[in-house]
Design an enzyme around this catalytic site. Structure first.
Site, PDB file in Angstrom:
ATOM      1  N   PRO A   3       2.139  -1.409  -1.608  1.00 62.21           N
ATOM      2  CA  PRO A   3       0.845  -1.012  -2.165  1.00 62.21           C
ATOM      3  C   PRO A   3       1.045  -0.086  -3.357  1.00 62.21           C
ATOM      4  O   PRO A   3       1.819   0.867  -3.287  1.00 62.21           O
ATOM      5  CB  PRO A   3       0.162  -0.287  -1.000  1.00 62.21           C
ATOM      6  N   LEU A   4       0.335  -0.379  -4.454  1.00 62.12           N
ATOM      7  CA  LEU A   4       0.517   0.376  -5.695  1.00 62.12           C
ATOM      8  C   LEU A   4      -0.831   0.600  -6.358  1.00 62.12           C
ATOM      9  O   LEU A   4      -1.409  -0.349  -6.919  1.00 62.12           O
ATOM     10  CB  LEU A   4       1.431  -0.410  -6.647  1.00 62.12           C
TER      11      LEU A   4
ATOM     12  N   ALA B 285      -4.034   0.990  -2.620  1.00 62.81           N
ATOM     13  CA  ALA B 285      -4.912   1.709  -1.697  1.00 62.81           C
ATOM     14  C   ALA B 285      -6.338   1.601  -2.228  1.00 62.81           C
ATOM     15  O   ALA B 285      -6.603   1.905  -3.395  1.00 62.81           O
ATOM     16  CB  ALA B 285      -4.492   3.167  -1.597  1.00 62.81           C
TER      17      ALA B 285
ATOM     18  N   GLN C  14      -4.844  -2.727   1.451  1.00 61.54           N
ATOM     19  CA  GLN C  14      -4.593  -1.397   2.015  1.00 61.54           C
ATOM     20  C   GLN C  14      -5.862  -0.557   1.892  1.00 61.54           C
ATOM     21  O   GLN C  14      -6.481  -0.495   0.829  1.00 61.54           O
ATOM     22  CB  GLN C  14      -3.439  -0.693   1.295  1.00 61.54           C
TER      23      GLN C  14
ATOM     24  N   TYR D 142      -2.897  11.405   3.053  1.00 61.52           N
ATOM     25  CA  TYR D 142      -4.333  11.145   2.981  1.00 61.52           C
ATOM     26  C   TYR D 142      -4.983  11.408   4.352  1.00 61.52           C
ATOM     27  O   TYR D 142      -4.324  11.883   5.285  1.00 61.52           O
ATOM     28  CB  TYR D 142      -4.581   9.728   2.450  1.00 61.52           C
TER      29      TYR D 142
ATOM     30  N   ARG E  38       0.607   1.746   7.801  1.00 64.07           N
ATOM     31  CA  ARG E  38       1.680   2.381   7.020  1.00 64.07           C
ATOM     32  C   ARG E  38       1.796   3.859   7.385  1.00 64.07           C
ATOM     33  O   ARG E  38       0.783   4.559   7.481  1.00 64.07           O
ATOM     34  CB  ARG E  38       1.382   2.252   5.520  1.00 64.07           C
TER      35      ARG E  38
ATOM     36  N   GLY F 203       8.198  -1.275  -4.599  1.00 58.56           N
ATOM     37  CA  GLY F 203       7.079  -0.784  -5.388  1.00 58.56           C
ATOM     38  C   GLY F 203       7.348  -0.942  -6.870  1.00 58.56           C
ATOM     39  O   GLY F 203       6.895  -1.898  -7.510  1.00 58.56           O
TER      40      GLY F 203
END
Ligand SMILES: Cc1cc2nc3c(=O)[nH]c(=O)nc-3n(C[C@H](O)[C@H](O)[C@H](O)COP(=O)(O)O)c2cc1C
Length: 366
Positions: A24-25, A58, A100, A181, A228, A314
């Site tokens: 995820p980026l 995300a 994500q 987060y 994750r 990534g």
């Protein structure tokens, strides 16, 4: 024989053609006002559809989670519609894509939130460091601790977002319990000092994550849900007094729910005695994805040694849309331009060359 990275394997409901996952980026390329993915986002993911699985950037689950401009969201119908062409393009190109989902929690800034509200968190403890705002970098604000009813509302926000992901055509969701987060803030005792049944013991601190996972399973089925985690992440002051106990409990509970995969950020450079992967792998029997500074050789070793089923890349995927083909051919890799990671338009986003572009520029006689 094909390399271990290029062998197919099952991941929950899906059969992946290779073990090379796009991590995820967040690239901040969505519409600044309505947080819908712009057409370039479709191109970006379509270009990377040869990954065994794409895990999207995300994506915010509610209006209360707002990061720098360009972050994407999936809490309203227009956003669902805007994601549909993205998932379709990936599927038409032969790929698979999970979304994500995340909530910033204490890492938001009041200046970006509706009504300039304080960000929310398990406890009123600020993250350490600074957050980009319209007025430059500002210290993270002290967040407001959520009440129990408000926690239930956030669990529901995640559930509605999962439902939206399904409607938008994603193959599944990854619940973002990593990188400091909101879910991570609940998990760790440095940021969670509640004295109700969402704080204290590892069982209580994992409750928020597990309720979100249960909601996701109710929407899509366990085989389309991943989680994750980042036990080694500590950059914004997040910490835990006993990560082995915490993440062992999480792994056990995720095993009981038979979700598709656990995605562990554990850089290869972490000393073997500090690695959690072996312990978590004993407890969680679904697929394990490892991420963190892997290259082709270290990833191949991790799979050969049975330390992981899949490896996520990534920055290599930012710079190499055809990373799978490049690995197969042991071709040279493009290097990533860090300046355009989180800002800009098409440049540094959808203009990294494919191998064939490079070759077609070479003289035929060479
Ligand atoms: C530009 C950029 C954006 C990222 N965005 C996310 C994200 O949205 N969600 C997430 O879980 N991790 C995110 N990460 C972390 C990556 O998924 C990955 O764990 C990290 O880059 C280490 O892997 P690598 O060494 O292969 O790049 C981001 C990393 C970078 C460089």
């Amino acid at each position: 024989m094909s390399s271990p990275l290029h062998q197919s394997a099952a991941l929950g409901a899906l059969s992946l053609p290779n073990r090379i996952i796009m991590a995820p980026l967040g690239r901040a390329r969505s519409d600044h006002d309505n947080r819908q993915p712009l057409p370039r986002v479709r191109t970006y993911y379509e270009q990377r559809a040869s990954a065994g699985l794409i895990i999207s950037e995300a994506t915010h689950v509610s209006a209360e989670s707002v990061s720098r401009p360009g972050g994407s969201a999936i809490h309203d119908d227009a956003q669902v519609e805007a994601w549909k062409p993205v998932t379709k393009a990936v599927h038409d190109a032969g790929g698979r894509i999970f979304q994500q989902l995340f909530h910033l929690g204490r890492k938001a800034h009041s200046s970006r939130l509706p009504g300039n509200a304080l960000p929310v968190a398990p406890s009123a403890i600020a993250a350490v460091g600074e957050v980009p705002t319209a007025d430059g970098l500002q210290p993270f604000p002290v967040p407001r601790a959520l009440s129990r009813d408000e926690i239930a509302q956030r669990v529901n926000d995640f559930r509605l977002a999962v439902r939206n992901s399904g409607r938008a055509g994603f193959d599944g969701v990854e619940i973002h319990g990593a990188n400091g987060y909101l879910i991570d803030q609940f998990l760790r005792d440095g940021s969670n000092q509640r004295d109700d049944d969402y704080g204290g013991s590892v069982e209580n601190r994992a409750r928020f994550l597990l309720e979100i996972v249960d909601g996701a399973i109710a929407e899509l089925g366990a085989a389309r849900v991943g989680v994750r985690i980042s036990p080694h992440f500590a950059v914004d002051g997040i910490s835990d007094s006993d990560p082995v106990a915490l993440y062992s409990h999480v792994a056990r509970e995720l095993q009981a729910r038979a979700i598709a995969y656990l995605h562990l950020i554990e850089p290869d450079a972490i000393a073997p005695q500090k690695r959690l992967a072996p312990r978590l792998r004993e407890l969680f029997k679904g697929a394990l994805i490892l991420a963190g500074e892997f290259d082709q050789d270290s990833a191949q070793r991790a799979i050969e040694q049975g330390r992981a089923d899949f490896v996520a890349f990534g920055r290599l995927f930012i710079a190499n849309p055809d990373l799978v083909a490049r690995f197969r051919q042991r071709a040279a890799l493009n290097s990533a331009d860090e300046a355009s990671f989180y800002v800009g338009g098409d440049q540094g986003y959808i203009d990294y060359p494919f191998l064939q572009d490079l070759r077609s520029k070479q003289p035929l006689t060479a």
